[in-house]
Design an enzyme around this catalytic site. Structure first.
Site, PDB file in Angstrom:
ATOM      1  N   ASP A 158       0.869  -1.185   0.000  1.00  0.00           N
ATOM      2  CA  ASP A 158       0.000   0.000   0.000  1.00  0.00           C
ATOM      3  C   ASP A 158       0.902   1.229   0.000  1.00  0.00           C
ATOM      4  O   ASP A 158       1.044   1.925   1.000  1.00  0.00           O
ATOM      5  CB  ASP A 158      -0.907  -0.024   1.227  1.00  0.00           C
ATOM      6  CG  ASP A 158      -1.826   1.187   1.297  1.00  0.00           C
ATOM      7  OD1 ASP A 158      -1.985   1.870   0.262  1.00  0.00           O
ATOM      8  OD2 ASP A 158      -2.367   1.459   2.384  1.00  0.00           O
ATOM      9  N   SER A 159       1.521   1.465  -1.148  1.00  0.00           N
ATOM     10  CA  SER A 159       2.536   2.515  -1.254  1.00  0.00           C
ATOM     11  C   SER A 159       1.937   3.816  -1.774  1.00  0.00           C
ATOM     12  O   SER A 159       0.816   3.856  -2.268  1.00  0.00           O
ATOM     13  CB  SER A 159       3.643   2.063  -2.208  1.00  0.00           C
ATOM     14  OG  SER A 159       3.126   1.955  -3.517  1.00  0.00           O
TER      15      SER A 159
END
Length: 286
Positions: A158-159
C-alpha cells in the site's frame, strides 16, 4: 464575497483536480514527506503527501476493502500477512477483521504519518494498532523485504505513487524479494494507479511481475478520490487457481467470516478482474 481557498493536486503536469478547503488542520514537512491535512465538505478530511491526495475520510473504504479482501478471500487460508506502507491504518483495519489470521507485520517508513492518521483519521485504523497480532516496524519497505528471513501467505503493498521514497516499491528488486518471501500458494497485491493517466506505471509493473510470477493480473475499482478512471491493483502468484474461484466459493468464504462490507462483495470480487478492452489491448502489447 471572498473566494474560497482551493488546493490543486500536482500528480500530473497537464491537469489536476481541485478541492475547496474548509479548514487546514495540519501542514508540515516530516522527515520524509510534505504533509497537508484539510477538510472538504464532500470528502471530509483529506491527507495530501508530496502534493498528491493519499486518502480521504469518506471514500477510503473502497480502496482499503478491495486491496485487502480480494486477496484474502481468493487465498482462503491466509495466516501470516505483510503490509508494506499503509501508514493511514486502513489496510491494517481491514486485515485485523479476519480473526483466522495469526500474524500481521506492517512496515512503514514514516512514523509521523501513523501518528497523524491516528489523530486526524481515527476511523481508518479503528484501534487496529492495538491488535496483539501486529508487529509494527519503522523501516523502508525495500530495505525490510531485502533483509527479512520471514515468509508470508499474503503481501500487500500500500505505497504512495512511484515518486520520491515510493519509487523503491515499484522496482524489480522489490518485486523479486516479495516473491522470495511468499509461502507456497502465496499472493502479492499492490496499488498501481489509475491506468488512463498512469499507463506507463502499470505496464512497467506488468513486465516486472510477468518475469516473476506464473499468474500476473490486475483487478480494478472506481474510487472517486483517485480520479481519471478505474484504479488498478496488481496481482501476482504462482497458483492460478486463486484467481479462478467461482462466485459460490467466494460467497461461502464471506458467509463463514460473518463480515459486512461497504463496497466489497462476491460479485464485485469476480467482476473486478474483468478489465476494459483498452487496458487489455495495452497489456497484450507487452
Amino acid at each position: 464575497m471572498a473566494h474560497a481557498k482551493t488546493w490543486h493536486e500536482k500528480l500530473y503536469n497537464h491537469f489536476g483536480q481541485y478541492f475547496i478547503i474548509q479548514e487546514i488542520l495540519y501542514k508540515k514537512k516530516t522527515e520524509y514527506h510534505e504533509v497537508i491535512i484539510f477538510k472538504n465538505s464532500r470528502f471530509g478530511k483529506i491527507m495530501v503527501i508530496d502534493g498528491i491526495v493519499q486518502t480521504t475520510e469518506h471514500d477510503e473504504f473502497i480502496y482499503h476493502e478491495m486491496l485487502t479482501h480480494v486477496p484474502i478471500f481468493s487465498h482462503g487460508l491466509v495466516k501470516n500477512v505483510l503490509i508494506i506502507g499503509g501508514g493511514d491504518g486502513g489496510i491494517l483495519r481491514e486485515v485485523c477483521r479476519h480473526k483466522d489470521i495469526k500474524n500481521i507485520t506492517m512496515v512503514e517508513i514514516d512514523h509521523t504519518i501513523i501518528n497523524l492518521c491516528q489523530k486526524y483519521f481515527p476511523n481508518h485504523s479503528y484501534n487496529a494498532y492495538q491488535d496483539l497480532r501486529l508487529k509494527l516496524i519503522i523501516d523502508d519497505g525495500l530495505n525490510f523485504i531485502r533483509e527479512t528471513k520471514e515468509t508470508f501467505d499474503l503481501i500487500i503493498s500500500d505505497s504512495t505513487d512511484p515518486i520520491n521514497y515510493g519509487k523503491n516499491l515499484f522496482s524489480l528488486e522489490f518485486y523479486w524479494n516479495c516473491k522470495r518471501c511468499l509461502n507456497k500458494n502465496g499472493l502479492f497485491v499492490a496499488q498501481n494507479g489509475v491506468f488512463f493517466l498512469q499507463k506507463d506505471e502499470t505496464i512497467l509493473t506488468y513486465k516486472h511481475l510477468k518475469n516473476i510470477f506464473y499468474d500476473t493480473q490486475f483487478y480494478q475499482a472506481a474510487i472517486p478520490t483517485y480520479y481519471g478512471g478505474i484504479m488498478m491493483f496488481a496481482w501476482g502468484t504462482d497458483n492460478i487457481k486463486l484467481r479462478k474461484k467461482n462466485i459460490q466459493d467466494i460467497q461461502l468464504s464471506i458467509n463463514n467470516t460473518k463480515l459486512n462490507f461497504n463496497y466489497y462483495n462476491a460479485k464485485i470480487h469476480i467482476s473486478s478482474f474483468y478489465l476494459p478492452q483498452y487496458i487489455i489491448n495495452e497489456l497484450n502489447k507487452n
